[in-house]
Write an enzyme that holds these catalytic residues in place. Sequence first.
Site, PDB file in Angstrom:
ATOM      1  CG  ASP A   1      59.373  30.717  82.500  1.00  0.00           C
ATOM      2  OD1 ASP A   1      59.970  29.263  81.712  1.00  0.00           O
ATOM      3  OD2 ASP A   1      58.927  31.301  83.029  1.00  0.00           O
ATOM      4  CB  SER A   2      56.652  29.305  79.181  1.00  0.00           C
ATOM      5  OG  SER A   2      56.970  28.755  80.225  1.00  0.00           O
TER       6      SER A   2
ATOM      7  CB  CYS B   1      61.835  27.641  80.598  1.00  0.00           C
ATOM      8  SG  CYS B   1      60.210  26.267  80.649  1.00  0.00           S
TER       9      CYS B   1
ATOM     10  CD  GLU C   1      52.385  32.746  83.678  1.00  0.00           C
ATOM     11  OE1 GLU C   1      52.159  34.094  83.210  1.00  0.00           O
ATOM     12  OE2 GLU C   1      54.173  32.559  83.434  1.00  0.00           O
TER      13      GLU C   1
ATOM     14  CB  CYS D   1      57.727  24.035  87.158  1.00  0.00           C
ATOM     15  SG  CYS D   1      57.042  25.332  86.185  1.00  0.00           S
TER      16      CYS D   1
ATOM     17  CG  HIS E   1      55.894  29.272  86.626  1.00  0.00           C
ATOM     18  ND1 HIS E   1      56.515  29.038  85.237  1.00  0.00           N
ATOM     19  CD2 HIS E   1      54.934  30.381  86.232  1.00  0.00           C
ATOM     20  CE1 HIS E   1      55.656  29.970  83.994  1.00  0.00           C
ATOM     21  NE2 HIS E   1      55.348  30.775  84.711  1.00  0.00           N
TER      22      HIS E   1
HETATM   23  N1  DGL Z   1      58.884  27.476  83.890  1.00  0.00           N
HETATM   24  C1  DGL Z   1      58.757  26.241  82.847  1.00  0.00           C
HETATM   25  C2  DGL Z   1      59.014  25.260  83.890  1.00  0.00           C
HETATM   26  O1  DGL Z   1      59.850  25.193  84.141  1.00  0.00           O
HETATM   27  C3  DGL Z   1      57.151  26.503  82.032  1.00  0.00           C
HETATM   28  C4  DGL Z   1      55.939  26.495  82.823  1.00  0.00           C
HETATM   29  C5  DGL Z   1      55.136  26.175  81.370  1.00  0.00           C
HETATM   30  O2  DGL Z   1      54.754  27.467  80.980  1.00  0.00           O
HETATM   31  O3  DGL Z   1      54.098  25.124  81.311  1.00  0.00           O
HETATM   32  O4  DGL Z   1      59.255  24.213  83.680  1.00  0.00           O
END
Ligand code: DGL
Length: 273
Positions: free
Chosen positions: A12-13, A75, A154, A186, A188
Site C-alpha cells: 500500500d502507499s 491499495c 496517517e 480506500c 485507510h
Molecule cells: N490506501 C490507499 C487506497 O486504498 C491509498 C491512499 C493514498 O495513498 O492516497 O487508495
Amino acid sequence: MEQKSAPVGVFDSGVGGLTVAREIMRQIPNEKIIYFGDTARVPYGSKSQETVTRFSKQIVRFLQTFQVKTIVVACNTASAYALDELEKESEIPIIGVVKPGARVAAEVTRNGRIGVIATEATIGSQIYSQYIKELNRDVTIYGKACPLFVPLVEEGLWQDPVTDEIARRYLTELIDIDIDTLILGCTHYPLIRSTLGRIMGGDVTLVNPAYETARELKELLEEKGLLNEEPPKLGENQYQFYVSDGAEKFKRFANSIIKYGILSAKTINIEEY
Ligand code: DGL
C-alpha cells in the site's frame, strides 16, 4: 523455497494496507507476509496514473526479491491505476482490492443506491462503477472523493472531532441521496470505520473490501495448490514489514492495528528497484 511455504507480498502507499494484511492473517493464519508501505511517497490518491504505476512496479520488483508466491495490491488507488500493467509484467498472480469490494456491494444493496468513498484517483477512474455495473446494471453508484481522510488516518486521528467534522462534510450528500450501501474504497478508511458508521447511520451497510480480498486470496491459493498447510515454525519471522520512510512511526501503527505479536519495520530505498 517450496512454493507453498513462500510468502505473500502485500503493499500500500502507507498504513492502509494493514487492514488487508490483518484480514489475511485472520483468514489464512499459516501464510507468511512481506508487507511494504510506501510511507515516503504517500498519498497516491492525488498522483497521476503514470506515477502510481511507476511506484507500484518498483514495489512489485522489491517484493519479488523475497520470492513471493503472489502479490496483493492492498491499495485501491494502485489497483485502479496499475493492476492491469502489473499483471501484464508478472509471472505470479496479482490481485487487487477493487473487484472483491464491488462484488459484495452489488450483492448487499437493497435499494440499488451504492455510495463509494475513495481517493480522487479511484473515484476519477470510475473503476467501482465499471465493475458493479458489470454485475448489476440496475444499480446507481455515487462516488465521493475524500482526500483528507488519508492524512487524518496517517496522523492517527481515528477518533477525533476534526475527523468527525470532515467526515460529516463529505458524507452529507451521500446521506441526502439515500444510499443504503457505502464502499470504503480506500484501505485507510476502515481505520475510521466507527466514525463513518456513526455518521451514515445504522441503515447503511459499510463494505470493507479487505475481508473479501482475503477470501479471494485464499480461494486463489487453494485453486493453484499454493495454500500453506504448515503452521509457522517456532521463532520464525512470519510477518515482515518494510517502508520507504519513518519505520518507527509505522511500527507503532502496525502494532496498534495488528494484534499478532510485536512487529518491527525496516526502511528501504524503494527508488533502487
Ligand atoms: N490506501 C490507499 C487506497 O486504498 C491509498 C491512499 C493514498 O495513498 O492516497 O487508495
